[in-house]
Design an enzyme around this catalytic site. Structure first.
Site, PDB file in Angstrom:
ATOM      1  N   MET A   1      24.007   8.869   1.845  1.00 19.85           N
ATOM      2  CA  MET A   1      23.922  10.178   2.483  1.00 19.85           C
ATOM      3  C   MET A   1      24.307  10.095   3.957  1.00 19.85           C
ATOM      4  SD  MET A   1      23.554  13.296   2.208  1.00 19.85           S
ATOM      5  CE  MET A   1      22.618  14.021   0.877  1.00 19.85           C
TER       6      MET A   1
ATOM      7  N   PHE B   1     -11.378  -7.572  14.090  1.00 17.93           N
ATOM      8  CA  PHE B   1     -10.303  -7.983  13.176  1.00 17.93           C
ATOM      9  C   PHE B   1     -10.036  -6.871  12.151  1.00 17.93           C
ATOM     10  CE2 PHE B   1      -9.035 -10.171   9.167  1.00 17.93           C
ATOM     11  CZ  PHE B   1      -7.779 -10.574   9.590  1.00 17.93           C
ATOM     12  N   GLN B   2      -8.813  -6.491  12.024  1.00 20.68           N
ATOM     13  CA  GLN B   2      -8.365  -5.443  11.093  1.00 20.68           C
ATOM     14  C   GLN B   2      -9.047  -4.101  11.342  1.00 20.68           C
ATOM     15  OE1 GLN B   2      -8.489  -7.199   7.107  1.00 20.68           O
ATOM     16  NE2 GLN B   2      -6.396  -7.945   7.445  1.00 20.68           N
TER      17      GLN B   2
ATOM     18  N   LYS C   1     -17.535  -0.735   6.386  1.00 24.12           N
ATOM     19  CA  LYS C   1     -18.055  -1.659   5.368  1.00 24.12           C
ATOM     20  C   LYS C   1     -19.575  -1.572   5.244  1.00 24.12           C
ATOM     21  CE  LYS C   1     -17.569  -6.316   3.582  1.00 24.12           C
ATOM     22  NZ  LYS C   1     -16.982  -7.647   3.793  1.00 24.12           N
TER      23      LYS C   1
ATOM     24  N   GLU D   1       0.807  -1.219   0.000  1.00 17.50           N
ATOM     25  CA  GLU D   1       0.000   0.000   0.000  1.00 17.50           C
ATOM     26  C   GLU D   1       0.843   1.273   0.000  1.00 17.50           C
ATOM     27  OE1 GLU D   1      -0.539  -2.629   1.879  1.00 17.50           O
ATOM     28  OE2 GLU D   1      -2.635  -3.252   1.648  1.00 17.50           O
TER      29      GLU D   1
HETATM   30  C1  LIG Z   1      12.188   5.666   4.899  1.00 21.00           C
HETATM   31  C2  LIG Z   1      13.480   6.312   5.260  1.00 21.00           C
HETATM   32  N1  LIG Z   1      14.317   5.673   6.109  1.00 21.00           N
HETATM   33  C3  LIG Z   1      15.493   6.256   6.458  1.00 21.00           C
HETATM   34  C4  LIG Z   1      15.846   7.477   5.957  1.00 21.00           C
HETATM   35  C5  LIG Z   1      17.174   8.137   6.366  1.00 21.00           C
HETATM   36  N2  LIG Z   1      18.063   8.273   5.214  1.00 21.00           N
HETATM   37  C6  LIG Z   1      18.156   9.416   4.487  1.00 21.00           C
HETATM   38  S1  LIG Z   1      19.159   9.285   3.181  1.00 21.00           S
HETATM   39  C7  LIG Z   1      19.546   7.702   3.577  1.00 21.00           C
HETATM   40  C8  LIG Z   1      20.484   6.911   2.716  1.00 21.00           C
HETATM   41  C9  LIG Z   1      19.907   6.637   1.368  1.00 21.00           C
HETATM   42  O1  LIG Z   1      20.689   5.640   0.745  1.00 21.00           O
HETATM   43  P1  LIG Z   1      20.469   5.259  -0.758  1.00 21.00           P
HETATM   44  O2  LIG Z   1      19.027   5.045  -1.051  1.00 21.00           O
HETATM   45  O3  LIG Z   1      21.353   4.126  -1.091  1.00 21.00           O
HETATM   46  O4  LIG Z   1      20.876   6.578  -1.543  1.00 21.00           O
HETATM   47  P2  LIG Z   1      22.300   7.336  -1.562  1.00 21.00           P
HETATM   48  O5  LIG Z   1      22.332   8.287  -0.418  1.00 21.00           O
HETATM   49  O6  LIG Z   1      23.369   6.292  -1.452  1.00 21.00           O
HETATM   50  O7  LIG Z   1      22.296   8.042  -2.878  1.00 21.00           O
HETATM   51  C10 LIG Z   1      18.879   7.294   4.734  1.00 21.00           C
HETATM   52  C11 LIG Z   1      18.999   5.955   5.361  1.00 21.00           C
HETATM   53  C12 LIG Z   1      14.925   8.106   5.081  1.00 21.00           C
HETATM   54  N3  LIG Z   1      15.143   9.309   4.564  1.00 21.00           N
HETATM   55  N4  LIG Z   1      13.769   7.493   4.733  1.00 21.00           N
END
Ligand SMILES: Cc1ncc(C[n+]2csc(CCOP(=O)(O)OP(=O)(O)O)c2C)c(N)n1
Length: 558
Positions: A471, A112-113, A162, A50
């Site tokens: 990042m 449920f749900q 529902k 979803e």
């Molecule tokens: C759902 C979610 N979980 C954690 C984060 C924290 N976060 C921000 S950037 C990042 C790294 C992203 O890694 P990747 O997708 O490999 O992209 P890159 O930075 O290597 O280009 C994380 C873990 C986030 N923004 N969103």
């Protein structure tokens, strides 16, 4: 008037409201609705999770300018869209979520749900509402569509027990939607415009900062006209990227944590800062002390509550960006402008940074981003995921038409880029759509590739695979003495092979010339392609403002 079931009333109302696609996953609470959808001209796009369906509806909304509709079952179906709803709300995207619910006689029994999705989403929706009477369905659906896509756009959630979808009631599509207290201000007050104009025409160092509000109101043309009229250098927030074409001589690019030098040097030196449809996110301003310290700030926004929230304004104009800009342009044309003494020419001093010569011709992320631009027509849509690749794209992808660069700016939701691209393709089947993802975010929602393939929404996904949560690793390299923690992703999974199992064409080119030819082939193809690029795990995105520092405290790799 005829009697009909709540389910049919719901579908009829959506049809009358011009809904073309519903993204979602079914479940017990939605069986009547999904059965009736078989007889509807609305296209139902079955998802695989979803969250992905919600992001598809969000991507659809951002491209079509119409509300995007996601429909999920009660309980886990509903909780699975929470991230998608929050993402849309924080980026002011008109998402309308419909959640199934247990029957009213079971509500409150931990059936449920059953989950109190109204309580769960209260703080991340513009409006949410549980329909308790089938006769109210046309009103609730119309109100939801209207609220999501007027004023400051945002997410709406409507909960459908529902029994309400099964019971019959008179169907009255023409019911009036009167919403007490909901009166978005669209037209700016002409007195506020007059005061703003006085200040603008006397500015010596005017700078414009445009936010996502300019894109949402379709005011890119007017923004550019105003910039040209004032010869005002124009920066954008991440959400406003493309409000003025990146290759326009007055464009400063994005401002803030990963802003371009032009923007981060010129915004603080402005004497008058004209801010249109931007909420001064901390990622845009950096430390408030270093943000335009000498500027008189004119803040123009459709949402009054944004004005003076983070940055004090000296002049406040409430209204829709397009209407505000049209009014400003008309008034300014009648004035004599101060001579800004070639202020805008300073842009050239900073342009040398971030330019192609800095990156040579080898395989690196800025060059891949530029190759994507070269492979695409100007109206192509690019979505990004979240991380280093997103900031590289924000810095190096030239947006030539407003609304063609989509990103999760407010919530920063990893996993957004791919499903949002599918929604964008559903909204604009004749345009090319490319998702730029990191390996981390791709792996969060890559199962949606099967929707792209099986439902025939051909997109291109470029996965910049640095085998790291890049990042976060960058922050650790720069601010944690290089100790990498919890970021290693050197998994055994092979994304190219994995993508093939979803039915996508998938390749792993190894040089810039191979990348360029794969990009050309992929965007011309009528099937979905994943281009996996093994990128350098030690790459940092520069420029960068360290957290808590001012716009001019720029870190570079020199
Ligand atoms: C759902 C979610 N979980 C954690 C984060 C924290 N976060 C921000 S950037 C990042 C790294 C992203 O890694 P990747 O997708 O490999 O992209 P890159 O930075 O290597 O280009 C994380 C873990 C986030 N923004 N969103």
């Amino acid at each position: 008037m005829t009697k009909t079931t709540g389910s049919r009333a719901y579908i009829k109302t959506l049809e009358n409201e011009g809904v073309t696609h519903i993204f979602g996953i079914t479940g017990a609470a939605l069986i009547p609705i999904c059965d009736d959808l078989l007889d509807s001209k609305i296209r139902y796009v079955p998802g695989v999770h979803e969250q992905g369906s919600a992001h598809m509806a969000d991507g659809y909304a951002r491209v079509s300018g119409k509300p995007g509709v996601v429909q999920v079952t009660s309980g886990p179906g509903a909780t699975n869209i929470v991230t998608g709803v929050a993402t849309a709300q924080l980026d002011s995207s008109p998402l309308v979520a419909f959640t199934g619910q247990v029957s009213m006689n079971m509500v409150g029994t931990d059936a449920f749900q059953e989950v109190d999705i109204i309580g769960v989403t209260a703080s991340i929706t513009k409006w949410n509402y549980q329909v308790r009477d089938p006769a109210m369905i046309p009103w609730a659906v119309k109100a939801g569509m209207h609220i999501s896509n007027t004023g400051r756009k945002g997410a709406v959630l409507i909960d459908l027990p529902k029994n309400v979808t099964q019971e019959e009631a008179e169907f009255d599509y023409d019911v009036k939607v009167e919403l007490e207290g909901y009166r978005p201000v669209i037209q700016p007050d002409s007195k506020e415009i007059d005061i703003a104009v006085k200040m603008i025409v006397n500015a010596k160092r005017p700078v414009i900062l445009a936010g996502g509000g300019v894109i949402a109101s379709g005011a890119g043309k007017e923004l550019t006209e105003l910039a040209e009229l004032l010869m005002a250098p124009t920066a954008t927030s991440l959400m406003g990227k493309g409000a003025i074409a990146s290759n326009h001589p007055l464009s400063l690019g994005i401002c803030g944590m990963h802003g371009r030098h032009e923007a981060n040097y010129m915004v603080p030196d402005a004497d008058v800062l004209l801010v249109v449809g931007s909420r001064f996110s901390d990622r845009t301003t950096g430390s408030l002390a270093g943000f335009a310290p000498n500027a008189k700030v004119i803040h123009m926004d459709i949402d009054k509550s944004e004005i003076d929230k983070n940055v004090d304004a000296i002049i406040r104009v409430v209204g829709d960006a397009k209407h505000v800009l049209v009014a400003l342009i008309k008034r300014i044309k009648a004035e004599r402008l101060a001579n800004p003494n070639g202020w805008h020419k300073h842009i050239e001093e900073f342009k040398q940074y971030c330019e192609p010569n800095e990156y040579g011709s080898g395989l690196n992320t800025p060059n891949v981003i530029r190759a994507i631009r070269e492979a695409l027509p100007s109206d192509a849509i690019v979505t990004t995921d979240v991380g280093q690749h997103q900031m590289f794209a924000a810095l190096h992808y030239d947006v030539l038409e407003p609304g063609t660069f989509l990103t999760s700016g407010g919530l920063g939701t990893m996993g957004w880029g791919l499903p949002a691209a599918i929604g964008a393709k559903a909204a604009a089947p004749d345009r090319k759509v490319v998702a730029i993802c990191g390996d981390g975010g791709f792996h969060m929602t890559e199962n949606n590739l099967t929707v792209a393939v099986d439902e025939d929404f051909p997109i291109t996904v470029v996965v910049l695979n640095n085998r790291l949560l890049g990042m976060v690793a960058q922050w650790q390299r720069l601010f944690m003495n290089g100790r990498l923690a919890a970021v290693d992703r050197n998994y055994t999974v092979n994304y190219t092979e994995l993508s093939k199992t979803y039915g996508a064409h998938a390749v792993r080119p190894e040089s810039m010339s191979e990348i360029k030819s794969e990009l050309r082939r992929a965007v011309d193809a009528d099937y979905s392609t994943v281009i996996e690029v093994l990128s350098d795990p030690n790459e940092n995105v520069y420029p960068m403002i360290p957290p808590g520092m001012g716009l001019k405290d720029i870190l570079t790799d020199d």
